[in-house]
Design an enzyme around this catalytic site. Structure first.
Site, mmCIF file in Angstrom:
data_model
loop_
_atom_site.group_PDB
_atom_site.id
_atom_site.type_symbol
_atom_site.label_atom_id
_atom_site.label_comp_id
_atom_site.label_asym_id
_atom_site.label_seq_id
_atom_site.Cartn_x
_atom_site.Cartn_y
_atom_site.Cartn_z
ATOM 1 N N SER A 39 -8.780 -7.243 4.199
ATOM 2 C CA SER A 39 -8.274 -5.660 4.331
ATOM 3 C C SER A 39 -6.708 -5.112 3.281
ATOM 4 O O SER A 39 -5.969 -6.352 3.441
ATOM 5 C CB SER A 39 -8.010 -4.943 5.554
ATOM 6 O OG SER A 39 -8.908 -5.730 6.019
ATOM 7 N N ARG A 82 -0.411 -7.434 12.507
ATOM 8 C CA ARG A 82 -0.038 -8.388 11.242
ATOM 9 C C ARG A 82 0.796 -8.413 11.236
ATOM 10 O O ARG A 82 1.550 -8.142 10.125
ATOM 11 C CB ARG A 82 -0.940 -6.974 10.095
ATOM 12 C CG ARG A 82 -2.295 -6.994 10.810
ATOM 13 C CD ARG A 82 -3.396 -8.042 10.576
ATOM 14 N NE ARG A 82 -4.679 -8.610 9.940
ATOM 15 C CZ ARG A 82 -5.902 -7.799 11.362
ATOM 16 N NH1 ARG A 82 -5.131 -7.926 12.191
ATOM 17 N NH2 ARG A 82 -7.115 -7.581 11.040
ATOM 18 N N GLU A 124 -1.329 -4.970 3.347
ATOM 19 C CA GLU A 124 -1.157 -5.933 4.411
ATOM 20 C C GLU A 124 -0.668 -7.104 3.217
ATOM 21 O O GLU A 124 -0.156 -8.452 3.589
ATOM 22 C CB GLU A 124 -2.723 -6.247 4.712
ATOM 23 C CG GLU A 124 -2.824 -6.626 5.852
ATOM 24 C CD GLU A 124 -4.385 -7.241 6.385
ATOM 25 O OE1 GLU A 124 -4.801 -8.901 5.866
ATOM 26 O OE2 GLU A 124 -4.495 -6.961 7.059
#
Ligand code: EPU
Length: 337
Positions: free
Chosen positions: A237, A162, A333
């Site tokens: 997420s 990520r 995130e």
């Protein structure tokens, strides 16, 4: 150019924040005009793709640009492989479906990820055992320091979990205009190692899956536990899965014997969803915000009326309780604006 423009339809959380100025750019010339305007007025910039990975915690006192560059092109490499280039404003899932219809393999595990092609390299989007770095060749960007075009190859993007250069040193400096992927035309590499895919294919009664079957399995799994942002505001997420030292994991394991972890050398990746669920957050709602009842890693705008600040505060409470119980600090995130 619009003023005091509501960004509610432009972020998948459905938060009602406003931008002082808003413009859609359909080509590079329009984008350069918008950038010149922001420079003349010394306005901060907010680049919007699919709006699927941002949380607007307040009104944006600058220029928000919706990047709408469209188009897909192809270049044959050899008998087996093809280069496919998509402009930043192409919807990610529609692009994946375009490739699957042509029987180009490599993106099937990334079906149904919200957002646009242009934001996919930012956080090296990934799901079900694949990340875009596995098929990425190059992206063309506009450098805001000199308004020149520049290319970043795989190595230069410095992809991680990520993560990429566009979230680090390059943050705020480059606008991704198009991305090129290397896909297979035949002898596709089917990736079904991720447990949920194998069991979904079994349920479907498929033994030798095609790339289209893998895509169908991924879509079914995602639809079964991830809320559709068109119905319930969310950004997938909300946190990354944390990586902790093996020794810390072993100490935790002696206290919480059902803790899960994916070891990699002397570190272990722990599913944040499990940690959050253990702290009692799964399905819990405070005011307008909740942790999703089927996947606690996803924070939702439960009533549709949540403000970005409420969602942010909710996420802080989750971070604090996971820290108290497990000594692990979760990292967001989603980009906080
Ligand atoms: N789990 C729980 N409770 C929960 C959620 C998960 O115990 O509330 C456990 C599951 O039982 C499973 C483990 O955690 O054993 C992992 O769960 P899952 O397979 O759902 O994947 P994840 O680690 O929670 C990651 C990505 C997702 C991606 C899936 C599938 C991150 C931050 N998230 O989730 O990506 O779709 O794997 O590959 O890495 C996104 O980035 O927006 C996203 C949805």
């Amino acid at each position: 150019m619009q003023e005091n423009f509501s960004l509610q339809p432009y972020n998948t959380f459905g938060v009602a924040a406003k931008a002082k100025y808003f413009v859609e750019s359909n080509n590079i010339e329009e984008l350069k005009d918008a950038l010149t305007f922001s420079k003349e007025k010394s306005l901060p910039l907010l680049l919007l793709g699919g709006g699927s990975n941002i949380l607007l915690t307040k009104d944006f006192d600058g220029l928000a640009i919706q990047l709408n560059l469209k188009g897909i092109s192809e270049e044959d490499l050899n008998e087996n492989e093809i280069l496919v280039t998509a402009k930043a404003g192409e919807n990610w899932h529609e692009f994946v479906m375009y490739c699957l219809n042509k029987n180009y393999g490599g993106l099937e595990n990334l079906s149904l990820i919200p957002g646009n092609v242009g934001t996919s390299p930012m956080q090296n989007i990934g799901a079900y055992g694949t990340e875009i770095k596995d098929v990425f060749v190059n992206c063309q960007v506009l450098d805001l320091e000199n308004l020149e075009l520049k290319n970043f190859n795989l190595e230069e993007c410095r992809f991680g979990y990520r993560d990429s250069i566009f979230k680090k040193e390059g943050k705020g400096r480059y606008i991704i205009l198009e991305v090129t992927f290397k896909l297979t035309k035949k002898d596709h590499r089917i990736k079904t190692e991720y447990g949920a895919i194998t069991s979904e294919l079994e349920k479907m009664g498929i033994e030798n899956p095609s790339i289209q079957d893998v895509s169908k399995a991924v879509i079914t799994i995602r639809q079964s536990k991830l809320p559709d942002p068109k119905i319930i505001g969310n950004a997938g997420s909300f946190f990354k899965n944390p990586t902790i030292p093996l020794v810390q994991f072993e100490t935790l394991k002696s206290k919480f014997d059902n803790i899960q972890g994916y070891p990699n050398g002397n570190v272990v990746k722990v599913p944040a969803g499990w940690l959050i669920e253990q702290c009692g957050w799964k399905g819990k709602q405070i005011g307008n915000v909740a942790s999703h009842k089927l996947q606690s890693l996803v924070i939702i705008n439960a009533t549709g009326d949540a403000t970005g600040k409420e969602i942010f505060d909710f996420s802080t409470e989750i971070i604090n309780s996971v820290k108290d119980k497990f000594g692990i600090e979760l990292e967001r995130e989603v980009n906080i604006i």
